[in-house]
Design an enzyme around this catalytic site. Structure first.
Site, PDB file in Angstrom:
ATOM      1  N   HIS A   1       0.852  -1.186   0.000  1.00 42.04           N
ATOM      2  CA  HIS A   1       0.000   0.000   0.000  1.00 42.04           C
ATOM      3  C   HIS A   1       0.885   1.233   0.000  1.00 42.04           C
ATOM      4  O   HIS A   1       2.095   1.141   0.262  1.00 42.04           O
ATOM      5  CB  HIS A   1      -0.868   0.005   1.270  1.00 42.04           C
ATOM      6  CG  HIS A   1      -0.049   0.032   2.514  1.00 42.04           C
ATOM      7  ND1 HIS A   1       0.328  -1.116   3.194  1.00 42.04           N
ATOM      8  CD2 HIS A   1       0.531   1.057   3.191  1.00 42.04           C
ATOM      9  CE1 HIS A   1       1.077  -0.788   4.232  1.00 42.04           C
ATOM     10  NE2 HIS A   1       1.223   0.524   4.246  1.00 42.04           N
TER      11      HIS A   1
ATOM     12  N   HIS B   1       5.788   6.389  -0.754  1.00 36.46           N
ATOM     13  CA  HIS B   1       6.574   5.193  -1.060  1.00 36.46           C
ATOM     14  C   HIS B   1       5.692   3.969  -0.853  1.00 36.46           C
ATOM     15  O   HIS B   1       4.646   4.060  -0.204  1.00 36.46           O
ATOM     16  CB  HIS B   1       7.809   5.098  -0.140  1.00 36.46           C
ATOM     17  CG  HIS B   1       7.439   4.878   1.295  1.00 36.46           C
ATOM     18  ND1 HIS B   1       7.131   5.916   2.153  1.00 36.46           N
ATOM     19  CD2 HIS B   1       7.263   3.750   2.025  1.00 36.46           C
ATOM     20  CE1 HIS B   1       6.799   5.424   3.336  1.00 36.46           C
ATOM     21  NE2 HIS B   1       6.867   4.097   3.291  1.00 36.46           N
TER      22      HIS B   1
HETATM   23  P1  2AM Z   1       4.856   2.096   5.272  1.00 34.25           P
HETATM   24  O1  2AM Z   1       5.270   0.711   5.004  1.00 34.25           O
HETATM   25  O2  2AM Z   1       4.243   2.811   4.133  1.00 34.25           O
HETATM   26  O3  2AM Z   1       5.893   2.906   5.939  1.00 34.25           O
HETATM   27  C1  2AM Z   1       0.890   0.195   9.318  1.00 34.25           C
HETATM   28  O4  2AM Z   1       1.725   0.231  10.451  1.00 34.25           O
HETATM   29  C2  2AM Z   1       1.535   0.983   8.222  1.00 34.25           C
HETATM   30  O5  2AM Z   1       1.617   2.333   8.581  1.00 34.25           O
HETATM   31  C3  2AM Z   1       2.937   0.522   7.937  1.00 34.25           C
HETATM   32  O6  2AM Z   1       2.917  -0.430   6.909  1.00 34.25           O
HETATM   33  C4  2AM Z   1       3.654   1.775   7.563  1.00 34.25           C
HETATM   34  O7  2AM Z   1       3.610   1.924   6.196  1.00 34.25           O
HETATM   35  C5  2AM Z   1       2.781   2.920   8.017  1.00 34.25           C
HETATM   36  N1  2AM Z   1       3.461   3.830   8.918  1.00 34.25           N
HETATM   37  C6  2AM Z   1       3.751   5.109   8.660  1.00 34.25           C
HETATM   38  N2  2AM Z   1       4.327   5.681   9.705  1.00 34.25           N
HETATM   39  C7  2AM Z   1       4.432   4.737  10.644  1.00 34.25           C
HETATM   40  C8  2AM Z   1       4.969   4.738  11.962  1.00 34.25           C
HETATM   41  N3  2AM Z   1       5.494   5.840  12.521  1.00 34.25           N
HETATM   42  N4  2AM Z   1       4.944   3.575  12.631  1.00 34.25           N
HETATM   43  C9  2AM Z   1       4.417   2.455  12.079  1.00 34.25           C
HETATM   44  N5  2AM Z   1       3.879   2.413  10.849  1.00 34.25           N
HETATM   45  C10 2AM Z   1       3.888   3.543  10.138  1.00 34.25           C
END
Ligand code: 2AM
Length: 189
Positions: free
Chosen positions: A37, A120
């Protein structure tokens, strides 16, 4: 408390391209297709009331549909460790969507992590000893010409994330579609 985030989902064509790329990277843990995602806003652990407020805020969004393209690979987080992610071709309408979502969430009093929006798609999660700097740089360089898209963005989703096990499980709680009258424009282009 409920761990939740807003994200864009990806169509099967993009997932297929990503899975081929993941298979070509010989280290780390590939994110399963159902977890791929593009995060727009991470809420963290919130109460059911806050989740409801976030849901109502997202329902007021009505951006025009647009398309985006994935391009190249980036390393995010601290090395050793971190993730390998696909980059996104700069798209002002994507930045605009994330900005209006985040400002609507902030307007309801929800405190978001202060990280700036860096579009990303996380593809591979790295453990500390998976790859040294040189190996990582070689892999990023080898796949610099990775492309996926154009990906029509016709709505966004609210996900709940369950931690535990090898990788988190994500459940789509709600989907917010943009104006269906505008969809023809994206698909006919
Ligand atoms: P990402 O892979 O796009 O970074 C669920 O935890 C999702 O939220 C993760 O897959 C992560 O996506 C996103 N996310 C963004 N900020 C985060 C944070 N500070 N801690 C954990 N997850 C984060």
């Amino acid at each position: 408390m409920i761990r939740a985030f807003f994200a864009l989902t990806l169509p099967d064509t993009a997932l297929d391209q990503i899975e081929r790329l993941q298979a070509a990277i010989p280290f780390g843990r590939a994110a399963p297709a159902e977890n791929l995602h593009l995060t727009l806003a991470f809420l963290g652990e919130v109460s059911p009331e806050t989740l409801e407020a976030a849901h109502e805020a997202a329902e007021t969004l009505a951006p025009p549909p647009f398309a985006l393209e994935l391009r190249g690979l980036v390393h995010l987080g601290r090395q050793p460790g971190g993730v390998i992610a696909s980059g996104v071709v700069p798209e002002p309408r994507l930045d605009g969507l994330a900005k209006s979502l985040r400002s609507r969430l902030a307007g309801t009093g929800i405190q978001l992590p202060r990280e700036r929006f860096r579009p990303h798609v996380t593809l591979i999660r790295l453990r500390q000893d998976d790859a040294d700097d040189a190996t990582l740089a070689r892999i990023l360089g080898r796949h610099a010409d990775f492309r996926a898209g154009p990906i029509p963005v016709t709505g966004l989703s609210l996900f709940r994330s369950y931690l535990g096990g090898d990788s988190a499980r994500h459940e789509e709680l709600a989907r917010y579609s943009f104006d269906p009258a505008d969809l023809r424009d994206v698909f006919s282009r």
